[in-house]
Motif scaffolding. Structure first.
Motif, short mmCIF file in Angstrom:
data_model
loop_
_atom_site.label_atom_id
_atom_site.label_comp_id
_atom_site.label_asym_id
_atom_site.label_seq_id
_atom_site.Cartn_x
_atom_site.Cartn_y
_atom_site.Cartn_z
N PRO A 162 0.78 -1.24 0.00
CA PRO A 162 0.00 0.00 0.00
C PRO A 162 0.81 1.30 0.00
O PRO A 162 0.46 2.23 -0.74
CB PRO A 162 -0.86 -0.13 1.27
CG PRO A 162 -1.03 -1.59 1.44
CD PRO A 162 0.27 -2.19 1.01
N PRO A 163 1.92 1.40 0.76
CA PRO A 163 2.67 2.66 0.70
C PRO A 163 3.28 2.94 -0.68
O PRO A 163 3.50 4.11 -1.03
CB PRO A 163 3.77 2.47 1.76
CG PRO A 163 3.18 1.50 2.72
CD PRO A 163 2.42 0.54 1.86
N VAL A 164 3.54 1.88 -1.46
CA VAL A 164 4.04 2.11 -2.82
C VAL A 164 2.94 2.75 -3.67
O VAL A 164 3.20 3.68 -4.44
CB VAL A 164 4.52 0.79 -3.47
CG1 VAL A 164 5.15 1.07 -4.83
CG2 VAL A 164 5.51 0.07 -2.57
N TRP A 165 1.72 2.25 -3.53
CA TRP A 165 0.59 2.86 -4.24
C TRP A 165 0.41 4.32 -3.81
O TRP A 165 0.14 5.19 -4.65
CB TRP A 165 -0.69 2.08 -3.95
CG TRP A 165 -0.72 0.71 -4.56
CD1 TRP A 165 -0.22 -0.44 -4.01
CD2 TRP A 165 -1.24 0.34 -5.84
NE1 TRP A 165 -0.42 -1.50 -4.86
CE2 TRP A 165 -1.05 -1.06 -5.99
CE3 TRP A 165 -1.88 1.04 -6.86
CZ2 TRP A 165 -1.45 -1.75 -7.12
CZ3 TRP A 165 -2.29 0.34 -8.00
CH2 TRP A 165 -2.08 -1.02 -8.13
N ALA A 166 0.58 4.57 -2.50
CA ALA A 166 0.46 5.95 -2.01
C ALA A 166 1.57 6.83 -2.56
O ALA A 166 1.35 8.00 -2.89
CB ALA A 166 0.47 5.95 -0.48
N GLU A 183 -9.41 0.64 -1.65
CA GLU A 183 -10.41 -0.44 -1.71
C GLU A 183 -9.84 -1.74 -1.16
O GLU A 183 -10.50 -2.45 -0.38
CB GLU A 183 -10.87 -0.63 -3.16
CG GLU A 183 -11.95 -1.69 -3.31
CD GLU A 183 -12.44 -1.84 -4.75
OE1 GLU A 183 -13.23 -2.78 -4.99
OE2 GLU A 183 -12.05 -1.03 -5.60
N GLU A 184 -8.61 -2.06 -1.55
CA GLU A 184 -7.99 -3.29 -1.08
C GLU A 184 -7.63 -3.21 0.41
O GLU A 184 -7.76 -4.18 1.15
CB GLU A 184 -6.74 -3.60 -1.91
CG GLU A 184 -7.05 -4.08 -3.31
CD GLU A 184 -7.81 -5.40 -3.30
OE1 GLU A 184 -7.26 -6.41 -2.82
OE2 GLU A 184 -8.98 -5.43 -3.74
N TYR A 185 -7.18 -2.04 0.85
CA TYR A 185 -6.82 -1.85 2.25
C TYR A 185 -8.04 -2.03 3.14
O TYR A 185 -7.98 -2.66 4.20
CB TYR A 185 -6.20 -0.46 2.46
CG TYR A 185 -5.34 -0.34 3.69
CD1 TYR A 185 -5.90 -0.29 4.96
CD2 TYR A 185 -3.96 -0.27 3.59
CE1 TYR A 185 -5.11 -0.18 6.09
CE2 TYR A 185 -3.16 -0.17 4.72
CZ TYR A 185 -3.74 -0.12 5.97
OH TYR A 185 -2.94 -0.02 7.08
N ALA A 187 -10.65 -3.83 2.51
CA ALA A 187 -11.02 -5.25 2.53
C ALA A 187 -10.16 -6.00 3.55
O ALA A 187 -10.68 -6.82 4.33
CB ALA A 187 -10.85 -5.85 1.14
N THR A 188 -8.87 -5.72 3.56
CA THR A 188 -7.97 -6.38 4.51
C THR A 188 -8.31 -5.99 5.94
O THR A 188 -8.33 -6.83 6.85
CB THR A 188 -6.50 -6.01 4.20
OG1 THR A 188 -6.19 -6.39 2.86
CG2 THR A 188 -5.55 -6.72 5.15
N THR A 189 -8.57 -4.71 6.16
CA THR A 189 -8.88 -4.24 7.50
C THR A 189 -10.18 -4.85 8.02
O THR A 189 -10.26 -5.29 9.18
CB THR A 189 -8.95 -2.70 7.52
OG1 THR A 189 -7.65 -2.18 7.18
CG2 THR A 189 -9.36 -2.17 8.88
N GLU A 190 -11.18 -4.91 7.19
CA GLU A 190 -12.44 -5.54 7.60
C GLU A 190 -12.24 -7.01 7.95
O GLU A 190 -12.94 -7.57 8.81
CB GLU A 190 -13.48 -5.39 6.49
CG GLU A 190 -13.98 -3.96 6.31
CD GLU A 190 -14.82 -3.78 5.06
OE1 GLU A 190 -15.11 -4.81 4.40
OE2 GLU A 190 -15.17 -2.64 4.73
N PHE A 191 -11.25 -7.62 7.33
CA PHE A 191 -11.01 -9.06 7.51
C PHE A 191 -10.11 -9.35 8.71
O PHE A 191 -10.31 -10.35 9.41
CB PHE A 191 -10.37 -9.62 6.23
CG PHE A 191 -10.35 -11.12 6.15
CD1 PHE A 191 -11.53 -11.84 6.15
CD2 PHE A 191 -9.16 -11.79 6.06
CE1 PHE A 191 -11.52 -13.24 6.07
CE2 PHE A 191 -9.12 -13.18 5.98
CZ PHE A 191 -10.31 -13.91 5.99
N LEU A 192 -9.12 -8.48 9.00
CA LEU A 192 -8.09 -8.80 9.98
C LEU A 192 -8.02 -7.88 11.20
O LEU A 192 -7.33 -8.19 12.16
CB LEU A 192 -6.71 -8.83 9.31
CG LEU A 192 -6.48 -9.89 8.24
CD1 LEU A 192 -5.07 -9.76 7.66
CD2 LEU A 192 -6.69 -11.29 8.81
#
Length: 367
Positions: A162-166, A183-185, A187-192
């Motif tokens: 994610p920081p590379v995308w940022a 969007e992907e972040y 999804a991960t946060t909701e999951f973990l």
């Protein structure tokens, strides 16, 4: 009025006391010592039977910290070393197109692009991320799903990709990078992300699992997340909805991490299990010092309690550097709480330490 003035003077003296506990030149000296030792030992085997590939995630985490040190060093040696790695590898990301670990070296490429402005440094990353946006992975985040690590389904991944995308969003100004990452972040946060503890599970396998009666939140795994949050926020515009999303997670983790710091200054390998994991672990702890001090320096974390925590944390980390410059008590490659010892190190531990030092230096008045 006099009572208020005395209180204000007391607070100011307290702030100065914290700052005086650490001298800027001492921070520079130990950062140089650690970085020089690591460069001399870059081809050691560490956790494996052979040296890490230059583009491996372990080294990528080192380069993040080394780039921060290079900006401070007043010596092109360190930037030249990093640039040499990029040139030798044609500025490519590592082998796996989707895997977050193999994106992490893009952090170093972005840092070098900001210094030199040479387009070749970012062209392969831009090309590969363009492919990912047009051909997103459709796998579920469950650990047993086919190709499950083509998405960010383990918490370490939130530091790696994610920081590379940022970075690309910040450098190019193109919203598409931020939109995909967010969007992907989410999804991960909701999951973990555990909404009660405000910490991340390493991956699905640890949800609902207990160790000595406590939930298992891996120290280094959460260190990866927390440092990544600071770096993402650094790339975003305050008061935007994206900034506020990441800031909310950052603030929740900051409060929790303050509660979990050990009396010695480090954080346990299992964050809720200090009693069962008393051994220091410097890679995760250094990233916590980095993230907390970044928040202080950016006016987000306020109050003496945070300054006390980072001073104690930094002094602890510095005490684990030996006379030659090797940072000890770094847990080997793994995915859960384990073992660390004073004679064990790893390149990512050095990267975390240098990142922490870069922010501590600013906090204590270094220029």
């Amino acid at each position: 009025m006099k009572t208020f003035q005395l209180l204000l003077i007391s607070l100011l003296l307290g702030h100065l006391c914290f700052a005086q506990d650490i001298k800027p030149q001492e921070v520079r000296n130990i950062m140089k010592k650690v970085s020089d030792w690591q460069m001399d030992h870059i081809n050691d085997s560490y956790s494996n039977k052979k040296p890490h590939h230059p583009l491996h995630w372990t080294n990528a985490a080192l380069y993040v910290g080394m780039a921060k040190w290079a900006q401070m060093a007043n010596d092109d040696t360190y930037f030249n070393w990093l640039k040499g790695i990029g040139n030798q590898n044609n500025w490519q990301l590592h082998e796996r197109k989707y895997h977050a670990d193999d994106h992490a070296v893009g952090r170093m490429y972005a840092a070098l692009y900001r210094k030199y402005g040479e387009e070749e440094m970012l062209e392969p990353t831009i090309e590969q991320f363009g492919f990912l946006m047009h051909h997103p992975a459709n796998t579920k985040l469950n650990w047993g799903s086919p190709y499950h690590q083509d998405r960010w389904n383990w918490c370490d991944a939130l530091f790696m990709s994610p920081p590379v995308w940022a970075d690309l969003y910040n450098i190019t100004g193109e919203q598409k990078y931020l939109d995909f990452m967010l969007e992907e972040y989410k999804a991960t946060t909701e999951f973990l992300f555990d909404a009660e503890e405000h910490l991340y599970y390493r991956d699905e396998r640890f949800k609902g699992k207990l160790d000595q009666g406590t939930k298992i939140f891996w120290g280094r795994g959460n260190g990866w997340v927390y440092a990544g949050l600071a770096d993402i926020l650094s790339n975003l515009k305050p008061q935007t909805k994206e900034y506020e999303y990441f800031l909310d997670i950052y603030n929740k983790m900051s409060i929790k991490l303050l509660e979990l710091q050990t009396p010695e200054g480090h954080w346990a390998m299992s964050l809720l299990g200090q009693k069962f994991y008393p051994t220091p672990e410097t890679s995760g702890s250094s990233f916590f010092v980095y993230g907390l001090t970044w928040g202080i320096n950016n006016g987000i974390l306020k109050g003496t309690k945070y300054k006390k925590a980072v001073v104690k944390g930094w002094n602890a980390m510095a005490s684990y550097v030996n006379d030659k410059g090797m940072l000890g008590y770094v847990q080997p490659i793994g995915a859960e709480p384990g073992n660390a010892s004073p004679d064990k190190t790893e390149v990512y531990g050095t990267g975390a330490f240098l990142s922490a030092g870069s922010e501590i230096y600013k906090m204590v008045g270094g220029k």
